[in-house]
Every structure is written in structure tokens, then in C-alpha cells.
Design a protein around this motif. Structure first.
Motif, PDB file in Angstrom:
ATOM      1  N   THR A  56       0.840  -1.201   0.000  1.00  0.00           N
ATOM      2  CA  THR A  56       0.000   0.000   0.000  1.00  0.00           C
ATOM      3  C   THR A  56       0.874   1.250   0.000  1.00  0.00           C
ATOM      4  O   THR A  56       1.727   1.368   0.890  1.00  0.00           O
ATOM      5  N   PRO A  57       0.759   2.181  -0.926  1.00  0.00           N
ATOM      6  CA  PRO A  57      -0.085   2.066  -2.131  1.00  0.00           C
ATOM      7  C   PRO A  57       0.440   0.979  -3.060  1.00  0.00           C
ATOM      8  O   PRO A  57       1.557   0.512  -2.888  1.00  0.00           O
ATOM      9  N   ASP A  58      -0.392   0.600  -4.024  1.00  0.00           N
ATOM     10  CA  ASP A  58      -0.010  -0.469  -4.951  1.00  0.00           C
ATOM     11  C   ASP A  58       0.994   0.080  -5.965  1.00  0.00           C
ATOM     12  O   ASP A  58       0.624   0.572  -7.017  1.00  0.00           O
ATOM     13  N   VAL A  59       2.271  -0.002  -5.622  1.00  0.00           N
ATOM     14  CA  VAL A  59       3.316   0.583  -6.470  1.00  0.00           C
ATOM     15  C   VAL A  59       3.523  -0.286  -7.712  1.00  0.00           C
ATOM     16  O   VAL A  59       3.206  -1.474  -7.701  1.00  0.00           O
ATOM     17  N   PRO A  60       4.034   0.305  -8.796  1.00  0.00           N
ATOM     18  CA  PRO A  60       4.248  -0.477 -10.017  1.00  0.00           C
ATOM     19  C   PRO A  60       5.253  -1.599  -9.801  1.00  0.00           C
ATOM     20  O   PRO A  60       6.146  -1.486  -8.952  1.00  0.00           O
ATOM     21  N   SER A  61       5.091  -2.669 -10.550  1.00  0.00           N
ATOM     22  CA  SER A  61       6.079  -3.738 -10.504  1.00  0.00           C
ATOM     23  C   SER A  61       6.851  -3.733 -11.817  1.00  0.00           C
ATOM     24  O   SER A  61       6.350  -3.286 -12.841  1.00  0.00           O
ATOM     25  N   ALA A  62       8.069  -4.220 -11.768  1.00  0.00           N
ATOM     26  CA  ALA A  62       8.916  -4.282 -12.956  1.00  0.00           C
ATOM     27  C   ALA A  62       9.242  -5.732 -13.244  1.00  0.00           C
ATOM     28  O   ALA A  62       9.536  -6.506 -12.325  1.00  0.00           O
ATOM     29  N   ARG A  63       9.172  -6.104 -14.532  1.00  0.00           N
ATOM     30  CA  ARG A  63       9.543  -7.460 -14.938  1.00  0.00           C
ATOM     31  C   ARG A  63      10.954  -7.419 -15.512  1.00  0.00           C
ATOM     32  O   ARG A  63      11.264  -6.578 -16.354  1.00  0.00           O
ATOM     33  N   TYR A  64      11.793  -8.319 -15.035  1.00  0.00           N
ATOM     34  CA  TYR A  64      13.195  -8.327 -15.456  1.00  0.00           C
ATOM     35  C   TYR A  64      13.463  -9.455 -16.443  1.00  0.00           C
ATOM     36  O   TYR A  64      12.624 -10.327 -16.642  1.00  0.00           O
ATOM     37  N   GLU A  65      14.655  -9.414 -17.055  1.00  0.00           N
ATOM     38  CA  GLU A  65      15.016 -10.378 -18.090  1.00  0.00           C
ATOM     39  C   GLU A  65      14.872 -11.811 -17.596  1.00  0.00           C
ATOM     40  O   GLU A  65      14.508 -12.707 -18.350  1.00  0.00           O
ATOM     41  N   SER A  66      15.160 -12.049 -16.316  1.00  0.00           N
ATOM     42  CA  SER A  66      15.056 -13.396 -15.750  1.00  0.00           C
ATOM     43  C   SER A  66      13.612 -13.860 -15.644  1.00  0.00           C
ATOM     44  O   SER A  66      13.360 -15.030 -15.364  1.00  0.00           O
ATOM     45  N   GLY A  67      12.653 -12.945 -15.823  1.00  0.00           N
ATOM     46  CA  GLY A  67      11.253 -13.274 -15.630  1.00  0.00           C
ATOM     47  C   GLY A  67      10.747 -12.846 -14.271  1.00  0.00           C
ATOM     48  O   GLY A  67       9.535 -12.846 -14.021  1.00  0.00           O
ATOM     49  N   ALA A  68      11.666 -12.486 -13.375  1.00  0.00           N
ATOM     50  CA  ALA A  68      11.260 -12.052 -12.036  1.00  0.00           C
ATOM     51  C   ALA A  68      10.457 -10.751 -12.118  1.00  0.00           C
ATOM     52  O   ALA A  68      10.758  -9.881 -12.936  1.00  0.00           O
ATOM     53  N   VAL A  69       9.442 -10.656 -11.281  1.00  0.00           N
ATOM     54  CA  VAL A  69       8.626  -9.445 -11.183  1.00  0.00           C
ATOM     55  C   VAL A  69       8.829  -8.883  -9.784  1.00  0.00           C
ATOM     56  O   VAL A  69       8.606  -9.589  -8.793  1.00  0.00           O
ATOM     57  N   ARG A  70       9.291  -7.641  -9.724  1.00  0.00           N
ATOM     58  CA  ARG A  70       9.686  -7.081  -8.430  1.00  0.00           C
ATOM     59  C   ARG A  70       9.007  -5.739  -8.192  1.00  0.00           C
ATOM     60  O   ARG A  70       8.794  -4.970  -9.115  1.00  0.00           O
ATOM     61  N   GLN A  71       8.708  -5.485  -6.933  1.00  0.00           N
ATOM     62  CA  GLN A  71       8.207  -4.173  -6.516  1.00  0.00           C
ATOM     63  C   GLN A  71       9.231  -3.542  -5.586  1.00  0.00           C
ATOM     64  O   GLN A  71       9.716  -4.193  -4.654  1.00  0.00           O
ATOM     65  N   ASN A  72       9.530  -2.267  -5.857  1.00  0.00           N
ATOM     66  CA  ASN A  72      10.385  -1.484  -4.972  1.00  0.00           C
ATOM     67  C   ASN A  72       9.649  -0.191  -4.655  1.00  0.00           C
ATOM     68  O   ASN A  72       8.841   0.283  -5.458  1.00  0.00           O
ATOM     69  N   CYS A  73       9.952   0.407  -3.517  1.00  0.00           N
ATOM     70  CA  CYS A  73       9.362   1.707  -3.216  1.00  0.00           C
ATOM     71  C   CYS A  73       9.845   2.708  -4.263  1.00  0.00           C
ATOM     72  O   CYS A  73      11.050   2.853  -4.468  1.00  0.00           O
ATOM     73  N   PRO A  74       8.932   3.430  -4.921  1.00  0.00           N
ATOM     74  CA  PRO A  74       9.346   4.402  -5.933  1.00  0.00           C
ATOM     75  C   PRO A  74      10.117   5.576  -5.331  1.00  0.00           C
ATOM     76  O   PRO A  74      10.862   6.248  -6.041  1.00  0.00           O
ATOM     77  N   ASP A  75       9.958   5.804  -4.047  1.00  0.00           N
ATOM     78  CA  ASP A  75      10.627   6.953  -3.416  1.00  0.00           C
ATOM     79  C   ASP A  75      12.011   6.597  -2.880  1.00  0.00           C
ATOM     80  O   ASP A  75      12.982   7.270  -3.162  1.00  0.00           O
ATOM     81  N   CYS A  76      12.116   5.549  -2.085  1.00  0.00           N
ATOM     82  CA  CYS A  76      13.405   5.238  -1.448  1.00  0.00           C
ATOM     83  C   CYS A  76      14.090   4.018  -2.039  1.00  0.00           C
ATOM     84  O   CYS A  76      15.255   3.774  -1.758  1.00  0.00           O
ATOM     85  N   GLY A  77      13.379   3.239  -2.870  1.00  0.00           N
ATOM     86  CA  GLY A  77      14.004   2.099  -3.537  1.00  0.00           C
ATOM     87  C   GLY A  77      14.001   0.802  -2.761  1.00  0.00           C
ATOM     88  O   GLY A  77      14.444  -0.225  -3.274  1.00  0.00           O
ATOM     89  N   SER A  78      13.508   0.802  -1.531  1.00  0.00           N
ATOM     90  CA  SER A  78      13.507  -0.453  -0.749  1.00  0.00           C
ATOM     91  C   SER A  78      12.847  -1.584  -1.531  1.00  0.00           C
ATOM     92  O   SER A  78      11.806  -1.385  -2.151  1.00  0.00           O
ATOM     93  N   PRO A  79      13.431  -2.789  -1.489  1.00  0.00           N
ATOM     94  CA  PRO A  79      12.785  -3.948  -2.093  1.00  0.00           C
ATOM     95  C   PRO A  79      11.560  -4.345  -1.285  1.00  0.00           C
ATOM     96  O   PRO A  79      11.611  -4.366  -0.052  1.00  0.00           O
ATOM     97  N   LEU A  80      10.458  -4.653  -1.963  1.00  0.00           N
ATOM     98  CA  LEU A  80       9.208  -4.953  -1.260  1.00  0.00           C
ATOM     99  C   LEU A  80       8.697  -6.361  -1.532  1.00  0.00           C
ATOM    100  O   LEU A  80       8.425  -7.113  -0.598  1.00  0.00           O
ATOM    101  N   THR A  81       8.536  -6.706  -2.809  1.00  0.00           N
ATOM    102  CA  THR A  81       8.062  -8.052  -3.144  1.00  0.00           C
ATOM    103  C   THR A  81       8.769  -8.551  -4.399  1.00  0.00           C
ATOM    104  O   THR A  81       9.197  -7.758  -5.235  1.00  0.00           O
ATOM    105  N   ALA A  82       8.857  -9.868  -4.511  1.00  0.00           N
ATOM    106  CA  ALA A  82       9.392 -10.496  -5.719  1.00  0.00           C
ATOM    107  C   ALA A  82       8.587 -11.746  -6.016  1.00  0.00           C
ATOM    108  O   ALA A  82       8.172 -12.463  -5.096  1.00  0.00           O
TER     109      ALA A  82
END
Ligand code: ZN
Ligand code: ZN
Length: 142
Positions: A56-82
């Protein structure tokens, strides 16, 4: 409906992580992807069923070459989910962003062959030399 429990947040506090369920397992991952993504020499992750975890909020996720889909905080960059294509219906949250890491003792080491040479494991947990995906998929079958 099951109650949403707040379990973690990013470094700056803009994003919070909540869940409606208990985790299925907790693991260390020694692979270089997890090391880079978290910035930790030995990252640990809590595994949940997809849909049991909300950012929360539902931040965008990014898909990487490996196929992994990751969410990071758009403001501070902390890793959130993979999430990973070879671990269907599972979502991984780094223990480092959880409010109470004491609640999530790891049960497994994955990718032990990739750990830094100076890191010595002194526990009796199960160890996977490479990916623990078979073990992890089994844990989610129950
Ligand atoms: Zn943040
Ligand atoms: Zn990894």
C-alpha cells in the motif's frame, strides 16, 4: 474476511506491506540476484501465497530479463516483493523490511554454492546447493 495485518514497510515509510495469512516458509537465498536486489550479503525472504500480501499504495512492478517481477518503493528504492515464473502462486518479501524479523526464522538455505566465501553457515538448516525451487514448490502444495 481475514484481517489485514501490517507486517512491514519500506525505508522511507511511503509503502507498507500487509498480509491476511501466515507465511508458508522462510528462507535464505545466497544467489547473486537476491544479493543485488536487496543489497544484503545474506538476504532472507518470507514466502506467502500470491494474493495474501498487499503493498500500500499499490506501487508499479517491474519485470526483469530473468522473468522475475519485483516491486520497490518508488521513493526510497527499498525492495518490497518479488515473484518468479518457476515459483507459481508465491510471493517473496525480504525479511529486512519486516517490522518484526524475530517472527520469521529461516528454515532453508538456497543457492549455497553462490554465497560469499567468507560467509560461514553455522546452523543445521537444510541447504540447497542451487535453486530451492523444488522444495519451495512442495511447501506450497499442501
Ligand atoms: Zn520508501
Ligand atoms: Zn535468490
Amino acid at each position: 474476511m481475514t484481517e489485514q495485518r501490517n507486517i512491514g514497510r519500506c525505508y522511507c515509510g511511503a509503502c507498507s506491506i500487509s498480509t491476511t495469512a501466515d507465511p508458508l516458509t522462510v528462507l535464505y537465498c545466497h544467489c547473486s540476484d537476491c544479493r543485488r536486489w536487496t543489497g544484503a550479503a545474506l538476504p532472507a525472504f518470507v514466502a506467502f501465497t500470491t494474493g495474501d500480501v498487499a503493498v500500500t499504495p499499490d506501487v508499479p512492478s517491474a519485470r526483469y530479463e530473468s522473468g522475475a517481477v519485483r516491486q520497490n518503493c518508488p521513493d526510497c528504492g527499498s525492495p518490497l516483493t518479488a515473484a518468479f515464473p518457476y515459483l507459481p502462486d508465491q510471493i517473496y518479501v525480504p525479511v529486512g523490511v519486516l517490522n518484526n524479523p524475530d517472527r520469521y526464522p529461516p528454515q532453508l538455505h538456497c543457492h549455497v554454492a553462490s554465497k560469499p566465501k567468507w560467509l560461514h553457515i553455522e546452523d543445521d538448516l537444510a541447504r540447497e546447493t542451487a535453486s530451492g525451487r523444488d522444495t519451495l514448490n512442495e511447501a506450497f502444495d499442501d
